[in-house]
Design an enzyme around this catalytic site. Structure first.
Site, mmCIF file in Angstrom:
data_model
loop_
_atom_site.group_PDB
_atom_site.id
_atom_site.type_symbol
_atom_site.label_atom_id
_atom_site.label_comp_id
_atom_site.label_asym_id
_atom_site.label_seq_id
_atom_site.Cartn_x
_atom_site.Cartn_y
_atom_site.Cartn_z
ATOM 1 N N PRO A 396 0.833 -1.211 0.000
ATOM 2 C CA PRO A 396 0.000 0.000 0.000
ATOM 3 C C PRO A 396 0.866 1.258 0.000
ATOM 4 O O PRO A 396 1.897 1.332 0.665
ATOM 5 C CB PRO A 396 -0.807 -0.117 1.303
ATOM 6 C CG PRO A 396 -0.746 -1.568 1.668
ATOM 7 C CD PRO A 396 0.576 -2.062 1.175
ATOM 8 N N ARG A 397 0.424 2.242 -0.749
ATOM 9 C CA ARG A 397 1.176 3.484 -0.868
ATOM 10 C C ARG A 397 0.943 4.388 0.333
ATOM 11 O O ARG A 397 -0.144 4.418 0.899
ATOM 12 C CB ARG A 397 0.763 4.239 -2.133
ATOM 13 C CG ARG A 397 1.129 3.518 -3.439
ATOM 14 C CD ARG A 397 0.455 4.188 -4.624
ATOM 15 N NE ARG A 397 0.824 5.582 -4.764
ATOM 16 C CZ ARG A 397 1.834 6.020 -5.511
ATOM 17 N NH1 ARG A 397 2.563 5.155 -6.184
ATOM 18 N NH2 ARG A 397 2.111 7.290 -5.602
ATOM 19 N N GLN A 398 1.992 5.086 0.721
ATOM 20 C CA GLN A 398 1.910 6.191 1.679
ATOM 21 C C GLN A 398 1.403 5.777 3.054
ATOM 22 O O GLN A 398 0.776 6.567 3.747
ATOM 23 C CB GLN A 398 1.041 7.325 1.113
ATOM 24 C CG GLN A 398 1.592 7.926 -0.163
ATOM 25 C CD GLN A 398 0.743 9.060 -0.691
ATOM 26 O OE1 GLN A 398 -0.389 9.267 -0.262
ATOM 27 N NE2 GLN A 398 1.275 9.805 -1.642
ATOM 28 N N GLY A 400 3.764 4.014 5.102
ATOM 29 C CA GLY A 400 4.982 3.773 5.865
ATOM 30 C C GLY A 400 5.405 2.328 5.961
ATOM 31 O O GLY A 400 5.946 1.908 6.996
ATOM 32 N N LEU A 401 5.221 1.552 4.902
ATOM 33 C CA LEU A 401 5.622 0.140 4.898
ATOM 34 C C LEU A 401 6.829 -0.114 3.993
ATOM 35 O O LEU A 401 7.115 -1.252 3.641
ATOM 36 C CB LEU A 401 4.448 -0.749 4.472
ATOM 37 C CG LEU A 401 3.228 -0.720 5.393
ATOM 38 C CD1 LEU A 401 2.140 -1.648 4.864
ATOM 39 C CD2 LEU A 401 3.606 -1.107 6.821
ATOM 40 N N SER A 404 8.752 2.055 -1.484
ATOM 41 C CA SER A 404 9.756 2.568 -2.425
ATOM 42 C C SER A 404 11.068 1.818 -2.289
ATOM 43 O O SER A 404 11.670 1.394 -3.280
ATOM 44 C CB SER A 404 9.988 4.061 -2.191
ATOM 45 O OG SER A 404 8.847 4.811 -2.496
ATOM 46 N N SER A 405 11.532 1.640 -1.054
ATOM 47 C CA SER A 405 12.816 0.969 -0.865
ATOM 48 C C SER A 405 12.736 -0.498 -1.273
ATOM 49 O O SER A 405 13.742 -1.092 -1.672
ATOM 50 C CB SER A 405 13.287 1.091 0.584
ATOM 51 O OG SER A 405 12.410 0.440 1.468
ATOM 52 N N ASP A 451 14.656 0.631 6.906
ATOM 53 C CA ASP A 451 13.922 -0.110 5.877
ATOM 54 C C ASP A 451 14.871 -0.888 4.980
ATOM 55 O O ASP A 451 14.618 -2.041 4.609
ATOM 56 C CB ASP A 451 13.103 0.848 5.008
ATOM 57 C CG ASP A 451 12.125 1.669 5.817
ATOM 58 O OD1 ASP A 451 12.049 1.465 7.048
ATOM 59 O OD2 ASP A 451 11.441 2.517 5.223
#
Length: 626
Positions: A396-398, A400-401, A404-405, A451
């Site tokens: 899920p976007r945005q 904090g999981l 991107s990384s 992350d």
């Protein structure tokens, strides 16, 4: 042609010397006595003019690989085979005054490779930088990029020795073996044909050296000290040179085979067969790397402030990147995450407002750019082959999981596998810093190391980001944890999240300004993590749950409710209403929880869902080795 720019220490001019003066004793004898007649066309042919794996002459491959890269090219031959090379040089347009005859007619009269080089140096009055190559060496011309070797040489300000990792079965005692400082690429020791047990290294130097003008000028001094031909091997000179000046190593992507004086016909044919197999190696089979989302269990957000954290990778969410060989380098957009077609202007508006403008395509591109730069700067030659990259993700976007990384890490792992680069070339502890560099330096993403560490190591990992350690060694302390049993964690997150990056507020500025409250808070976060590590090791999850609550309370105090956001606070309130511990797993948009009483799990789930939050039972991803 100098893409790296001129080096400040040396002239940008450079000469190439091709060594082909070695005498073929055993191979010639076996060809002369070979009864089948299959190889009669090779009788009397110099080693460097034998056919290679692709059917081209060995020397032709070197000639083509180096075309246009040097001011002058010199070739030194023995007298016995001089006429062969004279004909070759005429066909290639190489001036006869650049073809040097060392006057020897047998191996018993040979001068030694360094003496042959010195003859060229004196004849050509060479005072510039030089690349020296053994022209009778088999290599894969499709993958070896000599321009990359020259660029690395020019960037380092010292001499350069090319090497490759010996394959199983290759005898280190027949090669020049180097010991390398992986931190800066400098060669610490050079062993010319070491006796067994001398070194554990399996890094074999090949006769492909770049020498600065100052080192070229040392050749007469070496020859004064060492008079015997067997002492005048180029490897002996490098062994002598390494303690005296800076010599760097550059790893090549493929095996190189030297057709030495004692090579048999069978060994030569085996080398050709191995080389042919390498040139035909099929990279069309896709390589797939999957990297999992992570949840910060303890200590965050102190990872960005020299603190300590514990993080866990989870199977529920992942990013997957696929790489496959192709004629041109292609980055494939994701149809959902990188949209370029819309139903209408209103549709474009709605999608852009909800998902923003930053899909995975830019992440892959930035990773490729950074990967190339890293390899170029650290003496890792990248094979000349292209690829296509594609990705998919369900993170899920945005919220904090670490979505991107995960894409960056998976792309990086694909590139390493595709180019046969191992953890010895780019140490595992350095890899998280590489990924962070992609995001921070290339894309301006505000992030810490946590992350990238967990997505590299996987499982449950304790991390210490002590600033002194980071400054001294470039990485922190990363310790995988192995609890006997992992309790039933859960995750709740916003169905319609906002930008999670806003959660950091002004805390970083206050930290940099040495605000006492922020400095003290980061010390406390680190303290919670140390206690949590002990709790994990002892299976004390009740204590761990208490520390989770303390972690959130401190975060709320230092960041304030306004910064944390009403929805985020609401998820924590629901958890605590049912006596469940809860904290942010990342920068905001989600909470990770642990029910002190497992009977309350369904009640928490029901209330979260009724409030419009997405609720997930976490499935930990713990590698078998943990």
């Amino acid at each position: 042609d100098n893409e790296a720019g001129d080096r400040p220490f040396f002239s940008s001019r450079m000469k190439l010397v091709l060594l082909v003066a070695g005498h073929t004793t055993r191979l010639e004898r076996e060809l002369d006595n070979e009864a089948s007649g299959e190889h009669t066309h090779l009788r009397g042919v110099p080693k460097a003019l034998l056919p290679g794996p692709d059917g081209n002459l060995l020397l032709d491959n070197w000639w083509e690989a180096t075309a246009g890269l040097f001011d002058d090219v010199y070739l030194v031959s023995n007298a016995d085979k001089y006429k062969h090379f004279e004909r070759w040089a005429t066909a290639k347009g190489l001036s006869r005054d650049h073809l040097v005859n060392d006057g020897t007619t047998s191996s018993t009269l040979q001068l030694g490779a360094l003496a042959d080089f010195d003859l060229v140096r004196r004849r050509g009055k060479i005072t510039e930088d030089v690349m020296v190559v053994a022209g009778d060496m088999l290599f894969n011309p499709k993958s070896f990029d000599i321009r990359g070797v020259l660029n690395y040489f020019r960037s380092r300000g010292g001499d350069l020795a090319c090497f490759y990792a010996l394959e199983a079965g290759e005898d280190a005692s027949k090669r020049g073996i180097i010991e390398l400082d992986s931190s800066d690429g400098r060669i610490l020791k050079f062993f010319e044909k070491p006796a067994p047990g001398t070194t554990k290294s399996r890094l074999a130097s090949i006769v492909c050296y770049c020498l600065c003008a100052e080192s070229v000028a040392l050749v007469p001094k070496f020859l004064e000290e060492f008079k015997q031909p067997e002492e005048r091997a180029f490897g002996k000179f490098m062994e002598w040179l390494v303690p005296r000046t800076a010599v760097y190593g550059m790893k090549l992507p493929d095996r190189f085979s030297l057709i030495g004086g004692n090579v048999s016909l069978q060994e030569y044919m085996a080398c050709v067969a191995q080389g042919r197999a390498a040139t035909k190696q099929d990279f069309s089979e896709p390589i797939v790397k999957r990297v999992f989302a992570r949840v910060g269990l303890m200590g965050n957000p102190s990872d960005g402030f020299g603190g300590k954290t514990i993080s866990m990778s989870i199977k529920n969410f992942w990013a997957q990147v696929t790489i496959v060989q192709s004629d041109r380098l292609v980055l494939k957009r994701h149809p959902l995450n990188d949209p370029t077609e819309f139903g209408s202007l209103a549709d474009l508006h709605a999608i852009s407002r909800h998902e923003g403008y930053q899909g995975g395509l830019r992440l892959m591109q930035a990773t490729c750019k950074k990967f190339y730069e890293y390899c170029a700067a650290h003496g890792i030659a990248v094979a000349r082959r292209n690829f296509s990259l594609s990705y998919d993700t369900n993170i899920p976007r945005q919220v904090g999981l670490a979505g991107s990384s995960a894409i960056v890490t998976a792309t990086f792992q694909c590139l390493m596998s595709f180019y046969n680069i191992t953890d010895e070339d780019i140490p595992k502890e350095i890899q998280p810093s590489f990924v962070l560099g992609v995001e921070q330096e290339e894309l301006g993403i505000n992030a810490g190391l946590q992350d990238r560490v967990i997505q590299t190591y996987e499982g449950i990992v304790y991390m210490d980001f002590d600033k002194t350690k980071l400054a001294e060694q470039g990485f922190g302390e990363y310790v995988p944890l192995s609890p006997v049993k992992i309790p039933e964690f859960w995750l709740a997150y916003l169905a319609e999240p906002s930008d999670s990056g806003k959660i950091h507020s002004t805390v970083r500025q206050r930290y940099l300004s040495e605000d006492p409250a922020v400095l003290e808070a980061m010390e406390k976060f680190a303290g919670f993590t140390v206690q949590a590590r002990e709790a994990v090791n002892h299976g004390d999850w009740a204590r761990f749950a208490d520390l989770m609550d303390q972690n959130f309370n401190l975060r709320r105090e230092i960041y304030t409710d306004k910064c944390l956001g009403e929805d985020n606070l609401r998820m924590v309130e629901i958890a605590r209403r049912h006596n469940a511990a809860a904290k942010f797993p990342g920068s905001g948009g989600a909470v990770i929880g642990l029910c002190r009483d497992s009977a309350n799990f369904e009640a928490v789930k029901k209330d979260m869902e009724e409030e419009g939050f997405v609720f997930v039972k976490i499935v930990p991803h713990v590698p078998a080795k943990q």
